[in-house]
Motif scaffolding. Sequence first.
Motif, PDB file in Angstrom:
ATOM      1  N   LEU A 225       0.814  -1.210   0.000  1.00 15.55           N
ATOM      2  CA  LEU A 225       0.000   0.000   0.000  1.00 15.55           C
ATOM      3  C   LEU A 225       0.852   1.265   0.000  1.00 15.55           C
ATOM      4  CD1 LEU A 225      -2.813   1.382   0.298  1.00 15.55           C
ATOM      5  CD2 LEU A 225      -2.523   1.166   2.780  1.00 15.55           C
ATOM      6  N   SER A 226       1.902   1.283   0.837  1.00 16.78           N
ATOM      7  CA  SER A 226       2.681   2.511   1.039  1.00 16.78           C
ATOM      8  C   SER A 226       3.953   2.577   0.210  1.00 16.78           C
ATOM      9  CB  SER A 226       3.042   2.647   2.516  1.00 16.78           C
ATOM     10  OG  SER A 226       3.923   1.598   2.919  1.00 16.78           O
ATOM     11  N   GLY A 227       4.459   1.417  -0.223  1.00 18.46           N
ATOM     12  CA  GLY A 227       5.724   1.386  -0.937  1.00 18.46           C
ATOM     13  C   GLY A 227       6.938   1.416  -0.034  1.00 18.46           C
ATOM     14  N   ALA A 228       6.743   1.473   1.276  1.00 19.18           N
ATOM     15  CA  ALA A 228       7.865   1.504   2.224  1.00 19.18           C
ATOM     16  C   ALA A 228       8.423   0.097   2.420  1.00 19.18           C
ATOM     17  CB  ALA A 228       7.421   2.082   3.555  1.00 19.18           C
ATOM     18  N   THR A 229       9.711   0.023   2.715  1.00 16.12           N
ATOM     19  CA  THR A 229      10.369  -1.249   2.999  1.00 16.12           C
ATOM     20  C   THR A 229      10.157  -1.608   4.467  1.00 16.12           C
ATOM     21  OG1 THR A 229      12.058  -0.800   1.330  1.00 16.12           O
ATOM     22  CG2 THR A 229      12.558  -2.482   2.975  1.00 16.12           C
ATOM     23  N   VAL A 230       9.726  -2.823   4.720  1.00 16.94           N
ATOM     24  CA  VAL A 230       9.458  -3.271   6.080  1.00 16.94           C
ATOM     25  C   VAL A 230      10.470  -4.337   6.469  1.00 16.94           C
ATOM     26  CG1 VAL A 230       7.776  -4.270   7.660  1.00 16.94           C
ATOM     27  CG2 VAL A 230       7.005  -2.793   5.787  1.00 16.94           C
ATOM     28  N   THR A 231      11.236  -4.061   7.532  1.00 13.03           N
ATOM     29  CA  THR A 231      12.145  -5.049   8.103  1.00 13.03           C
ATOM     30  C   THR A 231      11.409  -5.776   9.225  1.00 13.03           C
ATOM     31  OG1 THR A 231      14.059  -3.669   7.601  1.00 13.03           O
ATOM     32  CG2 THR A 231      14.362  -5.418   9.226  1.00 13.03           C
ATOM     33  N   ARG A 232      11.336  -7.097   9.131  1.00 10.77           N
ATOM     34  CA  ARG A 232      10.552  -7.883  10.094  1.00 10.77           C
ATOM     35  C   ARG A 232      11.490  -8.673  11.000  1.00 10.77           C
ATOM     36  NH1 ARG A 232       6.389 -10.351   5.503  1.00 10.77           N
ATOM     37  NH2 ARG A 232       6.503  -8.511   4.162  1.00 10.77           N
ATOM     38  N   LEU A 233      11.303  -8.471  12.294  1.00 11.50           N
ATOM     39  CA  LEU A 233      12.044  -9.231  13.302  1.00 11.50           C
ATOM     40  C   LEU A 233      11.013  -9.917  14.189  1.00 11.50           C
ATOM     41  CD1 LEU A 233      14.653  -6.452  14.249  1.00 11.50           C
ATOM     42  CD2 LEU A 233      14.952  -8.326  12.618  1.00 11.50           C
ATOM     43  N   ALA A 261       1.358   4.920   7.154  1.00  8.49           N
ATOM     44  CA  ALA A 261       1.002   5.060   5.736  1.00  8.49           C
ATOM     45  C   ALA A 261       0.306   6.386   5.454  1.00  8.49           C
ATOM     46  CB  ALA A 261       0.109   3.892   5.318  1.00  8.49           C
ATOM     47  N   ARG A 262      -0.478   6.885   6.415  1.00  7.86           N
ATOM     48  CA  ARG A 262      -1.243   8.105   6.175  1.00  7.86           C
ATOM     49  C   ARG A 262      -0.436   9.378   6.423  1.00  7.86           C
ATOM     50  NH1 ARG A 262      -6.906   6.560   9.347  1.00  7.86           N
ATOM     51  NH2 ARG A 262      -7.731   5.109   7.773  1.00  7.86           N
ATOM     52  N   HIS A 263       0.421   9.364   7.452  1.00 10.27           N
ATOM     53  CA  HIS A 263       1.004  10.627   7.914  1.00 10.27           C
ATOM     54  C   HIS A 263       2.529  10.693   7.896  1.00 10.27           C
ATOM     55  CE1 HIS A 263      -3.085  11.300   9.267  1.00 10.27           C
ATOM     56  NE2 HIS A 263      -3.021  10.279  10.103  1.00 10.27           N
ATOM     57  N   ALA A 264       3.226   9.569   7.996  1.00 14.46           N
ATOM     58  CA  ALA A 264       4.650   9.624   8.309  1.00 14.46           C
ATOM     59  C   ALA A 264       5.542   9.921   7.108  1.00 14.46           C
ATOM     60  CB  ALA A 264       5.090   8.307   8.960  1.00 14.46           C
ATOM     61  N   ARG A 265       5.097   9.561   5.906  1.00 18.60           N
ATOM     62  CA  ARG A 265       5.936   9.673   4.705  1.00 18.60           C
ATOM     63  C   ARG A 265       7.271   8.940   4.908  1.00 18.60           C
ATOM     64  NH1 ARG A 265       4.101  15.093   4.977  1.00 18.60           N
ATOM     65  NH2 ARG A 265       6.193  15.900   5.408  1.00 18.60           N
ATOM     66  N   ALA A 266       7.163   7.745   5.453  1.00 22.21           N
ATOM     67  CA  ALA A 266       8.360   6.950   5.758  1.00 22.21           C
ATOM     68  C   ALA A 266       8.751   6.100   4.562  1.00 22.21           C
ATOM     69  CB  ALA A 266       8.103   6.058   6.980  1.00 22.21           C
ATOM     70  N   THR A 267      10.053   5.810   4.479  1.00 25.43           N
ATOM     71  CA  THR A 267      10.556   4.902   3.443  1.00 25.43           C
ATOM     72  C   THR A 267      10.994   3.563   4.026  1.00 25.43           C
ATOM     73  OG1 THR A 267      12.787   5.841   3.673  1.00 25.43           O
ATOM     74  CG2 THR A 267      11.326   6.823   2.013  1.00 25.43           C
ATOM     75  N   ARG A 268      11.281   3.544   5.326  1.00 24.65           N
ATOM     76  CA  ARG A 268      11.698   2.302   5.990  1.00 24.65           C
ATOM     77  C   ARG A 268      10.958   2.167   7.313  1.00 24.65           C
ATOM     78  NH1 ARG A 268      16.555   4.398   4.531  1.00 24.65           N
ATOM     79  NH2 ARG A 268      17.032   4.965   6.684  1.00 24.65           N
ATOM     80  N   ASP A 286       9.824   3.951  12.511  1.00 20.63           N
ATOM     81  CA  ASP A 286       9.869   4.400  11.115  1.00 20.63           C
ATOM     82  C   ASP A 286      10.814   5.580  10.995  1.00 20.63           C
ATOM     83  OD1 ASP A 286       8.367   7.114  11.073  1.00 20.63           O
ATOM     84  OD2 ASP A 286       6.973   5.840  12.165  1.00 20.63           O
ATOM     85  N   ASP A 287      11.190   5.908   9.770  1.00 23.15           N
ATOM     86  CA  ASP A 287      12.090   7.034   9.511  1.00 23.15           C
ATOM     87  C   ASP A 287      11.328   8.209   8.915  1.00 23.15           C
ATOM     88  OD1 ASP A 287      11.463   6.015   7.041  1.00 23.15           O
ATOM     89  OD2 ASP A 287      13.505   6.074   6.248  1.00 23.15           O
ATOM     90  N   GLY A 288      10.086   8.368   9.313  1.00 27.03           N
ATOM     91  CA  GLY A 288       9.233   9.415   8.754  1.00 27.03           C
ATOM     92  C   GLY A 288       9.511  10.783   9.332  1.00 27.03           C
ATOM     93  N   VAL A 289       8.559  11.684   9.133  1.00 25.30           N
ATOM     94  CA  VAL A 289       8.748  13.087   9.521  1.00 25.30           C
ATOM     95  C   VAL A 289       8.692  13.287  11.026  1.00 25.30           C
ATOM     96  CG1 VAL A 289       7.867  13.934   7.333  1.00 25.30           C
ATOM     97  CG2 VAL A 289       6.263  13.519   9.196  1.00 25.30           C
ATOM     98  N   GLY A 290       8.046  12.385  11.764  1.00 24.41           N
ATOM     99  CA  GLY A 290       7.952  12.552  13.209  1.00 24.41           C
ATOM    100  C   GLY A 290       7.168  13.803  13.576  1.00 24.41           C
ATOM    101  N   ALA A 318       9.994  12.588  17.405  1.00 25.63           N
ATOM    102  CA  ALA A 318      10.699  13.860  17.339  1.00 25.63           C
ATOM    103  C   ALA A 318      10.732  14.316  15.895  1.00 25.63           C
ATOM    104  CB  ALA A 318      12.126  13.712  17.892  1.00 25.63           C
ATOM    105  N   PRO A 319      10.671  15.632  15.662  1.00 26.34           N
ATOM    106  CA  PRO A 319      10.671  16.124  14.279  1.00 26.34           C
ATOM    107  C   PRO A 319      11.890  15.639  13.491  1.00 26.34           C
ATOM    108  CG  PRO A 319      10.102  17.882  15.814  1.00 26.34           C
ATOM    109  CD  PRO A 319      10.529  16.714  16.640  1.00 26.34           C
ATOM    110  N   GLY A 320      11.634  15.034  12.346  1.00 27.34           N
ATOM    111  CA  GLY A 320      12.694  14.557  11.479  1.00 27.34           C
ATOM    112  C   GLY A 320      13.330  13.258  11.897  1.00 27.34           C
ATOM    113  N   ARG A 321      12.893  12.671  12.986  1.00 25.14           N
ATOM    114  CA  ARG A 321      13.507  11.443  13.493  1.00 25.14           C
ATOM    115  C   ARG A 321      12.545  10.263  13.534  1.00 25.14           C
ATOM    116  NH1 ARG A 321      17.231  13.537  18.608  1.00 25.14           N
ATOM    117  NH2 ARG A 321      18.459  15.076  17.423  1.00 25.14           N
ATOM    118  N   GLY A 322      11.382  10.419  12.970  1.00 21.09           N
ATOM    119  CA  GLY A 322      10.449   9.310  12.925  1.00 21.09           C
ATOM    120  C   GLY A 322       9.717   9.103  14.241  1.00 21.09           C
ATOM    121  N   THR A 323       9.034   7.974  14.316  1.00 21.48           N
ATOM    122  CA  THR A 323       8.215   7.634  15.484  1.00 21.48           C
ATOM    123  C   THR A 323       8.552   6.230  15.940  1.00 21.48           C
ATOM    124  OG1 THR A 323       6.434   9.046  14.648  1.00 21.48           O
ATOM    125  CG2 THR A 323       5.839   7.440  16.345  1.00 21.48           C
ATOM    126  N   ARG A 324       8.469   6.038  17.251  1.00 18.32           N
ATOM    127  CA  ARG A 324       8.773   4.741  17.863  1.00 18.32           C
ATOM    128  C   ARG A 324       7.619   4.376  18.793  1.00 18.32           C
ATOM    129  NH1 ARG A 324      11.500   2.989  22.650  1.00 18.32           N
ATOM    130  NH2 ARG A 324      12.784   1.114  22.321  1.00 18.32           N
TER     131      ARG A 324
END
Length: 344
Positions: A225-233, A261-268, A286-290, A318-324
């Motif tokens: 759906l999002s095109g982001a790469t998902v690392t699964r552990l 998918a809706r807000h983060a604009r993450a690639t990984r 994720d590595d999104g906008v945070g 945090a801004p520019g550092r994604g969300t955890r």
Amino acid sequence: MSSPTSTNQEAPPRAPRSPASALFRRLFLLNGLVFTTGLTALALSPATVSSPVLLNELPILAVGLAVMLAVNALVLRASLAPLGALTVLMERVDLVRSKDRIASSGNGDLGRVIDTFNAMLDRLEAERSSSAAHALAAQEGERRRIARELHDEIGQSLTAVLLTLKRVVDRAPGELREELSAAQETVRASLDEVRRVARRLRPGVLEDLGLISAMNSLATDFSALSGATVTRLLDSRLPQVSGDTELVIYRIAQECLTNIARHARATRVELSLRAEDGAVVLLITDDGVGGPIREGAGIRGMRERAMLIGADLAVESAPGRGTRVRLTVPVLETADPAASAADP
């Protein structure tokens, strides 16, 4: 002859003193003790006070007054100190994510107030947990009903339309075949979308194949759906948990990935599920906008679900550092608190 009535009737039990009256009595006695001690010390001391007061006697009186006021202030501060902690807790308490309690200080009357406040929080959290369990169980039931209707009714209707279009395309003249093929592809895409929605509403893979397979399927759908790469552990050797706990973990992961998918604009994105120190830990980064965390309906719903199974949910961004997002689910031998609400 009637037996004589007993004159030694039991006295009715005395009502316990209210905290307000008990605190008043305590402070009154402490103040009285301080001033009585000061007066006694002044009376037994060699110092004398003239009438009118002489200038060289004023320092003695001032020192005595200062000592009494200082002792009185210390006594009052120690007696009323728990009220500060109680006020702070009242301001920050949140029945969804707060397990804060004030430790009983043993300060007599205020200790009773604190114990009563802690007991009130316990009752409110238990009632909210029970209400949320019933609401979420009803929500899951409605999801299952809608998914079943989508699959059995709309899905079958679209399938019938698709088969009809296929037969029409085979018999249609050449100038109409292209338009009918386009309509056929539109119906096929709609059927696929209906099936995806039904899977999101009712995760059949979770019921049939278990949590790890459901998480893999969730990650695959999110990546498509999002095109982001998902690392699964994903640790396949997780401790045994109840079906309701697995559903809560799945729904929280689903909500996190939907928000990404809706807000983060993450690639990984990294999706981790493992056992750790007697708990099952779900970690999604994720590595999104945070940015600043807004406690909307999504995060609030995740916290309510976590509360049902006694789990801890932490969201950091945090801004520019994604969300955890980290969900820590303790593995206990007790029954799942949402189970009774989910039972028909």
